[in-house]
Each structure stands twice: as C-alpha cells, then as structure tokens.
Design an enzyme around this catalytic site. Structure first.
Site, mmCIF file in Angstrom:
data_model
loop_
_atom_site.group_PDB
_atom_site.id
_atom_site.type_symbol
_atom_site.label_atom_id
_atom_site.label_comp_id
_atom_site.label_asym_id
_atom_site.label_seq_id
_atom_site.Cartn_x
_atom_site.Cartn_y
_atom_site.Cartn_z
ATOM 1 C CB CYS A 1 12.879 -21.621 -1.537
ATOM 2 S SG CYS A 1 14.331 -20.801 -3.007
ATOM 3 C CE LYS B 1 -0.681 -17.727 0.032
ATOM 4 N NZ LYS B 1 -2.060 -16.284 -0.798
ATOM 5 C CD GLU C 1 -2.633 -12.138 -7.841
ATOM 6 O OE1 GLU C 1 -1.514 -12.876 -7.607
ATOM 7 O OE2 GLU C 1 -3.499 -12.171 -7.245
ATOM 8 C CD GLU D 1 -7.373 -7.840 -3.825
ATOM 9 O OE1 GLU D 1 -6.216 -6.914 -4.018
ATOM 10 O OE2 GLU D 1 -7.203 -9.347 -3.467
ATOM 11 C CG ASN E 1 12.766 -19.406 1.871
ATOM 12 O OD1 ASN E 1 13.140 -18.995 1.044
ATOM 13 N ND2 ASN E 1 12.192 -18.719 2.760
ATOM 14 N N GLY E 2 16.382 -17.637 1.236
ATOM 15 C CA GLY E 2 16.694 -16.589 1.349
ATOM 16 C C GLY E 2 17.670 -15.495 0.154
ATOM 17 C CD1 TRP F 1 9.144 -18.209 -7.587
ATOM 18 C CD2 TRP F 1 10.536 -16.412 -6.436
ATOM 19 N NE1 TRP F 1 8.875 -16.429 -8.029
ATOM 20 C CE2 TRP F 1 10.164 -16.442 -7.741
ATOM 21 C CE3 TRP F 1 11.548 -15.440 -5.800
ATOM 22 C CZ2 TRP F 1 9.332 -14.952 -8.028
ATOM 23 C CZ3 TRP F 1 11.451 -14.111 -6.492
ATOM 24 C CH2 TRP F 1 10.338 -14.144 -7.530
ATOM 25 C CG HIS G 1 -8.067 13.536 -14.709
ATOM 26 N ND1 HIS G 1 -8.152 14.586 -15.067
ATOM 27 C CD2 HIS G 1 -8.626 13.039 -13.570
ATOM 28 C CE1 HIS G 1 -9.005 15.119 -14.364
ATOM 29 N NE2 HIS G 1 -9.406 14.272 -13.692
ATOM 30 C CE LYS H 1 -6.185 -11.610 -5.910
ATOM 31 N NZ LYS H 1 -6.432 -10.880 -4.695
ATOM 32 N NE ARG I 1 8.053 -20.739 2.112
ATOM 33 C CZ ARG I 1 8.316 -19.859 3.075
ATOM 34 N NH1 ARG I 1 7.072 -19.482 3.938
ATOM 35 N NH2 ARG I 1 9.680 -18.948 3.817
HETATM 36 O O1 M6R Z 1 1.879 -12.293 3.139
HETATM 37 P P1 M6R Z 1 1.578 -11.145 1.456
HETATM 38 O O2 M6R Z 1 0.196 -10.162 2.628
HETATM 39 O O3 M6R Z 1 2.689 -9.835 2.644
HETATM 40 O O4 M6R Z 1 1.646 -10.990 0.827
HETATM 41 C C1 M6R Z 1 1.800 -9.227 0.188
HETATM 42 C C2 M6R Z 1 1.211 -9.477 -1.499
HETATM 43 O O5 M6R Z 1 2.381 -10.422 -1.786
HETATM 44 C C3 M6R Z 1 0.555 -10.262 -1.959
HETATM 45 O O6 M6R Z 1 -1.405 -9.585 -0.997
HETATM 46 C C4 M6R Z 1 0.154 -10.387 -3.615
HETATM 47 O O7 M6R Z 1 0.355 -9.622 -4.456
HETATM 48 C C5 M6R Z 1 -0.826 -11.736 -3.376
HETATM 49 N N1 M6R Z 1 -0.352 -12.839 -4.954
HETATM 50 C C6 M6R Z 1 -2.146 -11.026 -4.311
HETATM 51 O O8 M6R Z 1 -3.372 -12.034 -4.700
#
Ligand code: M6R
Length: 617
Positions: free
Chosen positions: A2, A612, A497, A490, A100-101, A74, A513, A494, A27
């Site tokens: 959060c 994030k 998500e 990757e 937050n936590g 969140w 496979h 992208k 966040r």
């Molecule tokens: O802040 P971080 O690099 O540790 O975050 C890791 C993942 O949560 C982050 O890369 C996530 O997969 C992204 N949303 C990908 O775009």
C-alpha cells in the site's frame, strides 16, 4: 503493498496528501482514505476505488487542517471496500492509523482485544494494531509513544505505519519494520511516505527510517519542528539526513498518454545513465565499484545464485547466460519465493545477487536475509535508492533508471540487463579471462545501445498498426532460444499483465514437447529471432508453426531475409552483441503489449489485481 503519506506543518494538508496519494497510487489502487484533524477531532474519509474517487467523495467536505495521514490500498486482509480501507480508528476515535504490510499474528491479538471488550468494524489486521495501541495506552496509562513501542513489540510481521491522535494534534508517529518509510524534513514541517515521490516537491532532505525504528515528528505551538527517533529497544538515534537526487519531472507523464509509454521511450537515456561512468571506451575498461570493492568475494565465489521475481527474475536469466559466458562462474537463477522456503544449500563462498526494481519485494528481501544468515555475500541490483533490499545487501550496483511508475516493468528490465552484462564483464576482467579485443567489442556495443534503442523505437507506428489485428486474440505463444529465451518469458509477461490475454513464453525447442498442440490459425506466435546463434534452428521452429497455420510475428535483426519471409509481421532491430540483444529486442515486445492493451481499453499503468511493489508474500 500500500502507499502511505503523512504531513505535519503549517501548510494546508489536504492538497499535499492528495498529490502524494496520486504519486503512490502505483503501490495499490483498490481503495483510498485520509484523516485530517480539524474541529477538535480526527476526520476520516475513505472510499473504495481509486484516489480520484476519494477526491470526488471529499469535494464537499471540510478538509482544512495542517496535520493528516493518507493511504492507498492493495487489499490483503478483507475485500477492498470502504470499511476495510484505511485509516482505521481506535475504539473511541482517539487515534487514527494507516499501515503498509501484514500483521501476521493479528488473529491472536484480535481475540484477546475482543475479550477485553473491544469492537471491530473491519476485517483488517490494521484495525487490530490501532486498537492494541489504544488499549495499552488506556490500560497502562502510558503515553502514546510508549503504547506504540509496547504494541509494536508484540507484533509479528511487517509494517510501515503513521499514527495521529486527537490529544496531540501537532504530532505524528511513524514506524517501520519490513516495509519502507521515508521522512522528509521541510521548513518547519515534516512529511513521511512509503517512498520519496510525495516528498521531493517540498524538500530534498530525507531520513530513511531503519528496521524497527519509531519517529515522533512534532511542531510546537510556536511552529518549531522536532524529530525524535528511537528503536524498539528504546535506544535513541541521531537521524542521518540524506539528499534526494530525484527529479520532479520524472514523476509526471510529460505529454505521454501513459507512464508505460513514457518509460519505454526513456530507455535510450536510462541505458546511458546505467552504463555511464562504468565503461570507458578510450581506456577499454569497465569499472563497477561494488565489484572492485569486493573483488576477493567474487574471485573466490564457487557459484553465483541470482534471486528475483517477475521481470527481475527474467533479467536474472540473461545475467546467468552472460556471467557464465564471460566470467565462467556457475550461475543459478531462482524465484526468490521458492528460494526462501525450500531450505536451499548456501555456502559462505556463494555470492547471492538479488535483483529488484523497487527494492521492496517481500520475497526477494526475505531471500536476501536468508542468504546473509547463512554466510553468503549478498549483492543487490536495485533501482530505488535507499530501498530495503539496497540497504539489506552487503554491496551492490544501482540501476539508475529513474522512477518507474507504470506497473509493467520496462526501463528497469533493460537497465537490469545492462548492469548484469557490466557485472559479467567486470568479473571476467578481474579473473583475467577476457582479452582486450573481446572487451573492446562489448564495450563498443554498449556505447552504441542508446542510439540503437532510438532506432528500435521508430517501429512504434508499425507495431501499433499490426497490434490492432491481435486485439481479440485469446492466447499468445512467445518463443526464443539462448539469450532470446528470457525475452520470450518477458514478452509474454508484459502482454498478460496489461492486456489480460493469456500468453506463455517457451524456449523454442521445447515447443515440440507440448505447446505445439495448441498451434492453429488462431494462435499468434511471437518469435524472437534476432541473433546469429542457432539461427537455422529457430528457422525450423518457425517452419513447424507455419505448417500448423500459426501466425508469426518475428523480431529480427536488420538485414534478415529468411525469417522475415516466413513471418506475417516482422520488426527489425539493429544488430548488436548477443548478450545485449535483449535490450533492443524487448522494445518491440513492450510496444506490442502496450498497443494491444490500449486497443482493448485496459488501464495499462494500473492493471487489475496488481501493484507496483509487492511488499507482501
Ligand atoms: O520491484 P521488483 O523488481 O522486485 O518487482 C518484481 C516483480 O513484481 C515485477 O517485476 C513484476 O513482475 C512486474 N509487474 C512485471 O512487469
């Protein structure tokens, strides 16, 4: 996971809190709330939804006042609704708290508090904490700060909290353990927030609160500020004031429709910044201070273990290939979430590299702690300066990518890959196993990257055009070999998500496979075929897809003819060293995901269910 922001001073607090919440909305964005002291009471307003919904809700309320706390959530405990949103009151509305936590033992504490006659209105762990503080304060007749100390000593879990009280309307109490908290020291005012973005506009002087520290921030009736920091053992600390290097313009969209697009376009600069001062083409050298300072640890390393999550984990895979190729040190790459719980074998001559954009990812932070406990040397590659992982590691290298606001990681990925290749090169140099001309080739290629990223970005229009065709696709497959395999993962991440289209990344040869069974005319297959290595093999993989009517979108190197001829759509990128190719090839993958998501009307900067920085496991 959060965002929290708090202010005490002379200014009207509402605009400061709201601007701060907008900056922290990356966040968490399922509910938001504020508490402002006025008319001799604490006034809480909260709302399900985004910060803008809260703003609309309070537009006809009296939000005057010079002290307040605000939160964007969140959800972890309890669904995202108005009742569970923060701030939370104590029983008689004497205290208000944002958090937050996660308080792991909240159920036990709650049961005990209910026995003592406390009533709860929400399903959150946070309400338990504010009730506990209040209960201790009333029962033991101690000051608020003593009650905070006692309550936090009973808590198991992670927290960054900000507390205000009706009795002391010029004082904020903030504390942290496991979740980040920064204090800004302005002129006769204090700010506190989950990161520095709500603070930078008012002051560059900040104090990063350490683990288990509590700060009392107060302004006397004559307007004099006072800050007192103690830890849970009641030891006083002299605050270490640091200067923020953050730039305000980095926090704005700067004319782009989304942060994600802005951040994709920033990559020529961010790559330049992350390499700057670390490579020298005239002297043909690489200098990474973290490696120079810890040369012995790296030289005697029996193996390197890279830990990270999501995109950072993908960058780690590129790092594995580059370190093994150049420095000939065995590398293992692990999901931090698996590493932390599987009782891994770690030896004192292991080097553990933790990669994290935010520097706050709970699993990666936990992996760092385990590796340190077991005697490994731990190196961090983080973007956010002063973040928890950056501080918990023994040494490290910052990515220098600047604030990344879009939830989908873009410029952080390329910066991570850049730093990992630098690290591989620096290790090879220290081990004296790279010759001058190979070193020169790689350094020259690194110097050319910003210009070549610019060139790759010129494909944006063409990608936006063909992205329209795939807006209604339900599945995507991404394939790559060698350095392109992590990119396939990757690219798929992208797309899924931000567009909510199911996508999978595979090593191209693994297709036969299993995944080949999925291929038909409805299945777009993105093939990253920009490298010379195994070119013939990837060509055969494309033939296999074509033979089953799959549609091919390929990323190829300039001058390619064969893959292009088999593709329905192709994007050319400039040629470069194989280990740097992911930096160029991920540009079209990022743009493809972006344009498909925009076409679908998705919220690309704040995709559903995500935030994030993932500060909970
Ligand atoms: O802040 P971080 O690099 O540790 O975050 C890791 C993942 O949560 C982050 O890369 C996530 O997969 C992204 N949303 C990908 O775009």
């Amino acid at each position: 996971m959060c965002g929290i922001v708090a202010y005490v001073g002379k200014k009207q607090v509402y605009p400061i809190l709201m601007k701060g919440l907008h900056r922290l909305e990356y966040r968490g964005y399922d509910s938001a709330g504020i508490c402002i002291y006025n008319r001799n009471r604490l006034n809480i307003y909260k709302r399900r939804g985004k910060v803008a919904d809260l703003e609309e809700f309070v537009s006809d309320k009296d939000v005057s006042g010079t002290i307040g706390i605000a939160h964007t959530r969140w959800a972890t405990h309890g669904e995202p609704n108005q009742c569970n949103a923060h701030p939370h009151f104590s029983q008689f509305a004497d205290l208000a708290l944002i958090h937050n936590g996660i308080i792991e033992n909240y159920q036990t504490l709650k049961k005990e508090l209910i026995k003592q006659g406390r009533t709860f209105y929400s399903e959150t762990d946070t309400e338990v904490l504010v009730q506990l503080i209040d209960y201790i304060r009333m029962k033991s007749e101690v000051s608020l700060i003593d009650a905070v100390h006692q309550a936090l000593s009973q808590v198991v879990g992670a927290y960054a909290v900000a507390i205000m009280s009706k009795e002391s309307p010029r004082t904020l109490i903030v504390a942290r353990k496991g979740s980040p908290l920064v204090i800004g020291i302005g002129k006769d005012e204090f700010l506190a927030a989950s990161d520095a973005t709500p603070i930078v506009e008012y002051t560059k002087d900040v104090v990063y609160l350490d683990e288990e520290e509590i700060a009392v921030l107060s302004i006397s009736p004559k307007g004099k500020p006072k800050m007192e920091i103690t830890n849970l053992k009641n030891v006083k600390k002299v605050p270490l004031i640091r200067k923020l290097e953050m730039n305000l313009s980095a926090l704005e969209k700067g004319g782009y429709p989304h942060f994600m697009l802005k951040e994709i376009y920033e990559q020529p600069k961010t790559i330049r910044d992350s390499l700057s001062g670390r490579i020298n083409i005239e002297r043909n050298t690489v200098a990474l201070s973290g490696v120079i300072d810890n040369k012995e640890k790296f030289l005697k390393a029996r193996r390197i273990i890279i830990v990270g999550c999501g995109t950072s984990w993908h960058a780690g895979l590129v790092g594995e290939y580059a370190i093994e190729e150049l420095a000939r040190i065995p590398v293992e790459v692990e999901y931090a979430s698996e590493f932390r719980y599987r009782d891994p074998l770690i030896y004192p001559d292991d080097v553990v590299i933790a990669i994290s954009q935010s520097g706050e990812t709970a699993d990666t932070l936990a992996a760092v702690k385990i590796a340190k406990q077991r005697g490994a040397f731990v190196y961090g590659i983080c973007n956010v300066v002063g973040s928890s992982i950056a501080r918990a590691t023994d040494s490290g290298s910052y990515m220098h990518a600047g604030p990344e606001i879009g939830v989908a990681s873009t410029k952080a990925f390329t910066a991570q890959v850049g730093v990992l290749v630098l690290l591989a090169l620096a290790l090879a140099k220290e081990k004296k196993i790279i010759n001058g001309s190979r070193m020169e080739q790689i350094i020259k290629a690194m110097y050319e990257l910003p210009g070549k990223i610019e060139q790759s970005l010129k494909q944006n229009g063409a990608i936006a055009d063909f992205a329209k065709i795939f807006t209604y696709s339900r599945n995507f497959l991404y394939l790559g070999r060698g350095y392109s395999y992590p990119l396939a993962l990757e690219g798929a991440l992208k797309l899924k998500e931000i567009s909510y289209i199911h996508a999978e990344g595979y090593p191209a040869a693994e297709m036969k496979h299993g995944p080949i069974a999925l291929i038909d005319a409805e299945m777009p297959v993105v093939v990253i075929a920009a490298q010379k290595e195994n070119y013939e093999k990837i060509l055969s993989n494309i033939q296999e897809v074509k033979a089953r009517q799959g549609r091919i979108i390929s990323i190829v190197s300039e001058g390619d003819t064969e893959v292009k001829a088999l593709s329905d759509f192709s994007v050319e990128i400039p040629q470069t060293e194989a280990m740097l190719m992911p930096i160029l090839a991920c540009i079209p993958l990022q743009l493809l995901a972006y344009h498909i998501a925009v076409q679908k009307g998705c919220n690309v900067d704040q995709p559903r269910n995500l935030a994030k920085s993932v500060t909970v496991e």
